[in-house]
Scaffold this motif. Sequence first.
Motif, PDB file in Angstrom:
ATOM      1  N   GLN A   1      -2.078   4.704 -18.064  1.00 30.46           N
ATOM      2  CA  GLN A   1      -2.278   3.244 -18.043  1.00 30.46           C
ATOM      3  C   GLN A   1      -1.630   2.649 -16.784  1.00 30.46           C
ATOM      4  OE1 GLN A   1      -1.031   1.292 -21.634  1.00 30.46           O
ATOM      5  NE2 GLN A   1      -1.875  -0.678 -21.013  1.00 30.46           N
ATOM      6  N   ILE A   2      -0.375   3.122 -16.520  1.00 35.44           N
ATOM      7  CA  ILE A   2       0.316   2.618 -15.322  1.00 35.44           C
ATOM      8  C   ILE A   2      -0.417   3.102 -14.064  1.00 35.44           C
ATOM      9  CG2 ILE A   2       2.471   2.726 -13.989  1.00 35.44           C
ATOM     10  CD1 ILE A   2       3.960   3.000 -16.649  1.00 35.44           C
ATOM     11  N   LYS A   3      -0.887   4.356 -14.126  1.00 37.04           N
ATOM     12  CA  LYS A   3      -1.627   4.907 -12.978  1.00 37.04           C
ATOM     13  C   LYS A   3      -2.875   4.091 -12.675  1.00 37.04           C
ATOM     14  CE  LYS A   3      -3.223   9.383 -11.242  1.00 37.04           C
ATOM     15  NZ  LYS A   3      -3.419  10.819 -11.578  1.00 37.04           N
ATOM     16  N   GLU A   4      -3.564   3.669 -13.716  1.00 38.60           N
ATOM     17  CA  GLU A   4      -4.781   2.837 -13.531  1.00 38.60           C
ATOM     18  C   GLU A   4      -4.408   1.519 -12.862  1.00 38.60           C
ATOM     19  OE1 GLU A   4      -8.272   0.771 -16.256  1.00 38.60           O
ATOM     20  OE2 GLU A   4      -7.084   2.435 -17.087  1.00 38.60           O
ATOM     21  N   THR A   5      -3.268   0.956 -13.257  1.00 40.48           N
ATOM     22  CA  THR A   5      -2.817  -0.309 -12.655  1.00 40.48           C
ATOM     23  C   THR A   5      -2.468  -0.108 -11.181  1.00 40.48           C
ATOM     24  OG1 THR A   5      -1.920  -1.042 -14.773  1.00 40.48           O
ATOM     25  CG2 THR A   5      -1.099  -2.164 -12.797  1.00 40.48           C
ATOM     26  N   LEU A   6      -1.768   1.003 -10.874  1.00 42.51           N
ATOM     27  CA  LEU A   6      -1.403   1.285  -9.478  1.00 42.51           C
ATOM     28  C   LEU A   6      -2.650   1.505  -8.600  1.00 42.51           C
ATOM     29  CD1 LEU A   6       1.654   3.680 -10.053  1.00 42.51           C
ATOM     30  CD2 LEU A   6       1.722   1.347  -9.107  1.00 42.51           C
ATOM     31  N   GLU A   7      -3.653   2.186  -9.152  1.00 50.29           N
ATOM     32  CA  GLU A   7      -4.900   2.390  -8.401  1.00 50.29           C
ATOM     33  C   GLU A   7      -5.605   1.073  -8.112  1.00 50.29           C
ATOM     34  OE1 GLU A   7      -7.064   5.123 -10.804  1.00 50.29           O
ATOM     35  OE2 GLU A   7      -6.191   6.912  -9.849  1.00 50.29           O
TER      36      GLU A   7
ATOM     37  N   ILE B   1      -4.033  -1.797  -7.738  1.00 44.58           N
ATOM     38  CA  ILE B   1      -3.228  -2.436  -6.674  1.00 44.58           C
ATOM     39  C   ILE B   1      -3.594  -1.814  -5.325  1.00 44.58           C
ATOM     40  CG2 ILE B   1      -0.882  -2.697  -5.764  1.00 44.58           C
ATOM     41  CD1 ILE B   1       0.067  -2.799  -8.696  1.00 44.58           C
ATOM     42  N   TYR B   2      -3.698  -0.471  -5.300  1.00 42.16           N
ATOM     43  CA  TYR B   2      -4.019   0.216  -4.041  1.00 42.16           C
ATOM     44  C   TYR B   2      -5.415  -0.194  -3.533  1.00 42.16           C
ATOM     45  CZ  TYR B   2      -4.701   3.935  -0.644  1.00 42.16           C
ATOM     46  OH  TYR B   2      -4.958   4.624   0.530  1.00 42.16           O
ATOM     47  N   GLY B   3      -6.399  -0.288  -4.425  1.00 43.52           N
ATOM     48  CA  GLY B   3      -7.761  -0.686  -4.032  1.00 43.52           C
ATOM     49  C   GLY B   3      -7.811  -2.085  -3.455  1.00 43.52           C
ATOM     50  N   GLN B   4      -7.023  -2.992  -4.038  1.00 46.34           N
ATOM     51  CA  GLN B   4      -7.022  -4.366  -3.539  1.00 46.34           C
ATOM     52  C   GLN B   4      -6.348  -4.462  -2.166  1.00 46.34           C
ATOM     53  OE1 GLN B   4      -8.604  -7.077  -4.895  1.00 46.34           O
ATOM     54  NE2 GLN B   4      -9.507  -5.431  -6.113  1.00 46.34           N
ATOM     55  N   THR B   5      -5.350  -3.571  -1.927  1.00 48.37           N
ATOM     56  CA  THR B   5      -4.731  -3.584  -0.591  1.00 48.37           C
ATOM     57  C   THR B   5      -5.721  -3.106   0.477  1.00 48.37           C
ATOM     58  OG1 THR B   5      -3.826  -1.353  -0.951  1.00 48.37           O
ATOM     59  CG2 THR B   5      -2.399  -3.234  -1.494  1.00 48.37           C
ATOM     60  N   ILE B   6      -6.575  -2.111   0.064  1.00 45.07           N
ATOM     61  CA  ILE B   6      -7.635  -1.668   0.995  1.00 45.07           C
ATOM     62  C   ILE B   6      -8.572  -2.829   1.304  1.00 45.07           C
ATOM     63  CG2 ILE B   6      -9.644  -0.160   1.261  1.00 45.07           C
ATOM     64  CD1 ILE B   6      -7.028   1.317   1.560  1.00 45.07           C
ATOM     65  N   ARG B   7      -8.968  -3.588   0.267  1.00 38.34           N
ATOM     66  CA  ARG B   7      -9.847  -4.766   0.471  1.00 38.34           C
ATOM     67  C   ARG B   7      -9.153  -5.794   1.353  1.00 38.34           C
ATOM     68  NH1 ARG B   7     -10.599  -9.549  -2.656  1.00 38.34           N
ATOM     69  NH2 ARG B   7     -12.568 -10.530  -2.075  1.00 38.34           N
TER      70      ARG B   7
ATOM     71  N   MET C   1       0.826  -1.201   0.000  1.00 36.88           N
ATOM     72  CA  MET C   1       0.000   0.000   0.000  1.00 36.88           C
ATOM     73  C   MET C   1       0.862   1.254   0.000  1.00 36.88           C
ATOM     74  SD  MET C   1      -2.827   1.232   2.822  1.00 36.88           S
ATOM     75  CE  MET C   1      -3.818  -0.206   2.580  1.00 36.88           C
ATOM     76  N   GLY C   2       1.928   1.272   0.808  1.00 31.06           N
ATOM     77  CA  GLY C   2       2.792   2.446   0.890  1.00 31.06           C
ATOM     78  C   GLY C   2       3.495   2.743  -0.415  1.00 31.06           C
ATOM     79  N   ASN C   3       4.035   1.701  -1.029  1.00 30.11           N
ATOM     80  CA  ASN C   3       4.730   1.896  -2.298  1.00 30.11           C
ATOM     81  C   ASN C   3       3.765   2.272  -3.408  1.00 30.11           C
ATOM     82  OD1 ASN C   3       7.796   1.174  -2.112  1.00 30.11           O
ATOM     83  ND2 ASN C   3       6.772  -0.382  -0.854  1.00 30.11           N
ATOM     84  N   ALA C   4       2.548   1.696  -3.371  1.00 34.98           N
ATOM     85  CA  ALA C   4       1.559   2.041  -4.390  1.00 34.98           C
ATOM     86  C   ALA C   4       1.185   3.509  -4.290  1.00 34.98           C
ATOM     87  CB  ALA C   4       0.329   1.164  -4.239  1.00 34.98           C
ATOM     88  N   GLU C   5       1.030   4.016  -3.043  1.00 34.10           N
ATOM     89  CA  GLU C   5       0.696   5.427  -2.861  1.00 34.10           C
ATOM     90  C   GLU C   5       1.805   6.344  -3.366  1.00 34.10           C
ATOM     91  OE1 GLU C   5      -2.018   6.578   0.739  1.00 34.10           O
ATOM     92  OE2 GLU C   5      -0.515   5.145   1.451  1.00 34.10           O
ATOM     93  N   ILE C   6       3.126   5.981  -3.094  1.00 30.47           N
ATOM     94  CA  ILE C   6       4.260   6.805  -3.540  1.00 30.47           C
ATOM     95  C   ILE C   6       4.330   6.817  -5.062  1.00 30.47           C
ATOM     96  CG2 ILE C   6       6.785   6.947  -3.560  1.00 30.47           C
ATOM     97  CD1 ILE C   6       6.698   5.803  -0.677  1.00 30.47           C
ATOM     98  N   ALA C   7       4.108   5.596  -5.623  1.00 30.16           N
ATOM     99  CA  ALA C   7       4.182   5.484  -7.088  1.00 30.16           C
ATOM    100  C   ALA C   7       3.086   6.310  -7.757  1.00 30.16           C
ATOM    101  CB  ALA C   7       4.074   4.012  -7.496  1.00 30.16           C
ATOM    102  N   LEU C   8       1.939   6.379  -7.154  1.00 28.12           N
ATOM    103  CA  LEU C   8       0.835   7.149  -7.724  1.00 28.12           C
ATOM    104  C   LEU C   8       1.143   8.649  -7.733  1.00 28.12           C
ATOM    105  CD1 LEU C   8      -2.303   5.380  -6.247  1.00 28.12           C
ATOM    106  CD2 LEU C   8      -1.866   5.778  -8.675  1.00 28.12           C
ATOM    107  N   LEU C   9       1.912   9.084  -6.752  1.00 29.40           N
ATOM    108  CA  LEU C   9       2.231  10.510  -6.672  1.00 29.40           C
ATOM    109  C   LEU C   9       3.132  10.948  -7.829  1.00 29.40           C
ATOM    110  CD1 LEU C   9       2.874  10.864  -2.814  1.00 29.40           C
ATOM    111  CD2 LEU C   9       0.920  11.739  -4.107  1.00 29.40           C
TER     112      LEU C   9
END
Length: 823
Positions: free
Chosen positions: A486-492, A494-500, A472-480
């Motif tokens: 396309q990559i941003k959609e993939t990172l989002e 990943i982040y959503g699944q970590t929340i789940r 989750m932490g790395n996904a948030e940094i990568a999104l920034l």
Amino acid sequence: MDRENKEIKNDEVRREKKVTQMLFDIANAVNTTSSLDDLYGAIHHSLDRVMDATNFFIAIVDAAKKKIYFPYYVDVEDNDFEPKIDFDTNDSLTGLVVQKGEPLLLKEEVLSKRSSKNGVWGPVPVIWMGVPLKVRHQIIGVIAVQNYTDPQCYTKKDLSLLASVSDHIVVAIERKQAQEKLLKSEERYRTLFEKSKDAILIIKNQIFIDCNPATVDMLGYKNKEQLLETHPSELSPKTQSDGRNSFNKVVEMIEIALEKGSHRFEWDHIRANGEVFPVEVLLTAISTEKGNQVIHTTWRDITERKLAEEKLETTEDKFTKLFQATPCWSMLSMVDDGTIIEANDMFFKNSGYDRQEVIGHTGFDFGLYLNPDGRKKVLNEFYRKGRLKDYPIQFRMKNGKIRDYLWSAETIDIDDTLCWVSVILDITDRKLAEKERIRVNLLAAEQEKHALVGQVAGKMAHDFNNLLGVIMGNAEIALLDCSDEQIKETLELIYGQTIRGKNLTKNLTAFAKTQEPKYEFFKLNDVIDLVINLLKKDLEGIELIKEFVPDLPDLIADQGMIEHALLNLMQNSIHALSKVQNPKIIIKTSYQGDLISFEIEDNGCGIPQENILDIFEPSFTLKGSNDLTSSYSKDIKGTGYGMSNVKKYIEQHQGVILVKSAVNIGTTFFIRLPIIKKELSKLEKIELVELQLITRKDILLVEDESAISDVQYRILTREPCFHKVDLARNGQMAIELFKKNKYDLVSLDYQLPGKINGMDVYKRIKAIDESTPILFISGNLEFLESINKLKQHQNIDYLSKPCQNKVYVNAINQLLKNKDVIE
């Protein structure tokens, strides 16, 4: 011609003389004959002098019983004069006289016609004459003559003659019957007089003038001459048992008998050997033919009865004390119709009914039985087994409450009436405790069933959360720093699944962690509003209807657990509405009696009936890959642990969760939680007072949760308990207080802060004073499983958290009572 007339006139004179002589003979026969049979023969003989009475009979009729019999008959052709029962007045000549009530002269032609229609008994005569015998216009019989050869044998003059003498015959018969009855009565009296086992004496002018042999035997004399011509007081002690002079009292008793006709009383007499003994006396005043009055006296020796009465009085006194002393209901009632003859004080105190509405009435009359079949089933059980032993039944108290009892009864005979002596034990609290034990055992079984899943989940959750944290932490940094869509959609993603995944581990942790609720008072409506606010974004587009009761009582519970349960339920409803065009959620709160209720209703996809019972199983879900009917949006996934946690939380609070659902119509969850009030109600105080509470004792209250301890302290120190209470917030404080002070009872929470728990406190208390009663209060399942071993001791008991105030006071009171019994 003159000569012929003269001859006729002479015949009439001779006939009148015969009739006169006949009437004289009949009247005289009453005194000269020795029996009714002889009188009937004399009447026949006298009648035969004035007419042909060769064939003659007297019939006596009982109209009410339709019976006719023939006390006297003479007939040359017929010998069948047996009594006729249920006779028909139409099928005989005698019956015809009774029917018409007048004299009849029937000749050959009429007799022949009646015979052809079965209207004649026996051989058919050629002429027949019968006259009714009447007493005060009532027909009591018939006299008749008949002839089988001469159809001109009787004339109307003969009928008139027979009718004229019938009244004389009736009078003669009545007088003779009276003489015979009197004679028989005198004979019977003399027989009874002589053979009676009771003493019979005759008093005239206050002196005994006669007595029977039983009197001589009772008094112990040699013959009756020794006691005759004596005044009753001479055969009595100088004074009676009431202290009155015997002579004066005799005069008074005789005067009462003469005035009222009879008088019954008890008296002391003296036997020839000087022994005083009690008798029951009956004086009956009788007027003799000469106008004098005598007193018929009967004595019955009641020595044995008096001894039996004394024993019975002692027995009844013991029975009454036992009847009233029993802590159960005691009742005396008739077996057949259930009429209550007596009930003990405990019945009236506990049931609330008054004596006037109970005694002399049945349980149906004042509403004790729940339904008409209640007592029928009890009777069936009694007749089937021959007794009543621990028969389970429910009764309704006057205040409308229903309580459970065990009914045992034995039969006794009272004045030839079969009665029940019943002992009825109140097992309401026992049944509630048993229900609680079943609930605890079910909870324990369910926890054991899921133990393995919990252990695995608990071990995995920590490590899994660490992994999720890194992702989750790395996904948030990568999104920034990401500018590629396309990559941003993939990172989002990943982040959503970590929340789940985080939510999944949260539910796994909650499922694995069996912790005791932390109780506090809060307002359920406020907590629901809080959860709605947390889910504000998810509820967008959904019509939300709140139907809250504004004056809802405060709920005592673990607020975090209730919030978590509400959050899971609301999320389930939101998910179920993901494909509904007009989504709607209705949330209701209410309360009734001792329960707070809330409902969450949606018009979503619903739950198939075959899966209703599965939704509370851990790891079961109908979402995601298990959504075979495409009822949910594809982005909705389920962990399978949400509803398991909800059910666990509700049951830990002794609540109930129910569900009603239909596919494509919607789902409603119903939750019921117990209300624990902050003090006793007026009605509860009254009920507790009626239980004869033990009051003003020293109690140590060990409880760390202030919401609970404040309530317990308040109800124990105030009306109606008035106990002196010391409060300990932890185990160390409890042990120190117990060392310093003497306590009559300890109320002990098992789960305490720090290293010393309730079981440690219990062991230290028992080491100091083993006799102190201890009431454990706990919601901890492990403890509730082990408490059964401790409960083998008479001064140990437990209650599950949360418990009703009245139940808490009752449990303390019972332990205090047990302590008094043991001491």
